[in-house]
Design a protein around this motif. Structure first.
Motif, short mmCIF file in Angstrom:
data_model
loop_
_atom_site.label_atom_id
_atom_site.label_comp_id
_atom_site.label_asym_id
_atom_site.label_seq_id
_atom_site.Cartn_x
_atom_site.Cartn_y
_atom_site.Cartn_z
N ILE A 65 0.86 -1.19 0.00
CA ILE A 65 0.00 0.00 0.00
C ILE A 65 0.90 1.23 0.00
O ILE A 65 1.94 1.26 0.65
CB ILE A 65 -0.92 0.03 1.24
CG1 ILE A 65 -1.76 -1.24 1.31
CG2 ILE A 65 -1.80 1.27 1.24
CD1 ILE A 65 -2.58 -1.37 2.58
N VAL A 81 -3.60 0.35 -3.32
CA VAL A 81 -3.20 -1.02 -3.03
C VAL A 81 -2.64 -1.56 -4.34
O VAL A 81 -3.37 -1.75 -5.31
CB VAL A 81 -4.40 -1.87 -2.55
CG1 VAL A 81 -3.96 -3.31 -2.31
CG2 VAL A 81 -5.01 -1.27 -1.29
N GLY A 86 -1.13 -6.13 0.20
CA GLY A 86 -1.63 -4.89 0.79
C GLY A 86 -2.80 -5.06 1.73
O GLY A 86 -2.76 -4.59 2.86
#
Length: 117
Positions: A65, A81, A86
């Protein structure tokens, strides 16, 4: 989450519209305002959404992320993301809904009424 799953989920939210722009990105809007994007990751799918202040602070440095390219550099609190690590699909869906709700809340009462929101 795949791009098709992302698009199907965003389409399931009330009064949304979809355009392809900005280098073949799937851009989802409500009331003409962007709430989610799929694209912008060197040809790979990445999912971008508006984040709450708390989510932005907590998630921006997590593996997979990052602050969203272009948007975060302009001082906006958007996350991307870009790797499966993530977050889970369920968490991503929750953040997309939150982004949608944040955008809806900023629409005028007249616009919300026109959209049935």
């Amino acid at each position: 989450m795949t791009r098709d799953e992302f698009n199907a989920f965003c389409a399931s939210l009330k009064a949304t519209s979809h355009v392809v722009q900005w280098g073949n990105a799937d851009v989802w809007k409500v009331g003409g305002k962007v709430f989610a994007i799929c694209g912008w990751n060197d040809g790979e799918d990445a999912f971008t959404f508006k984040a709450t202040d708390l989510a932005y602070e907590v998630l921006q440095d997590q593996p997979g992320i990052r602050p969203a390219p272009y948007l975060a550099s302009r001082g906006m609190k958007w996350l991307q993301v870009y790797d499966e690590r993530g977050m889970s699909d369920a968490s991503l869906r929750d953040h997309i809904v939150t982004s949608y709700e944040m955008v809806v809340a900023k629409l005028t009462k007249k616009m919300r009424a026109e959209l049935g929101l």
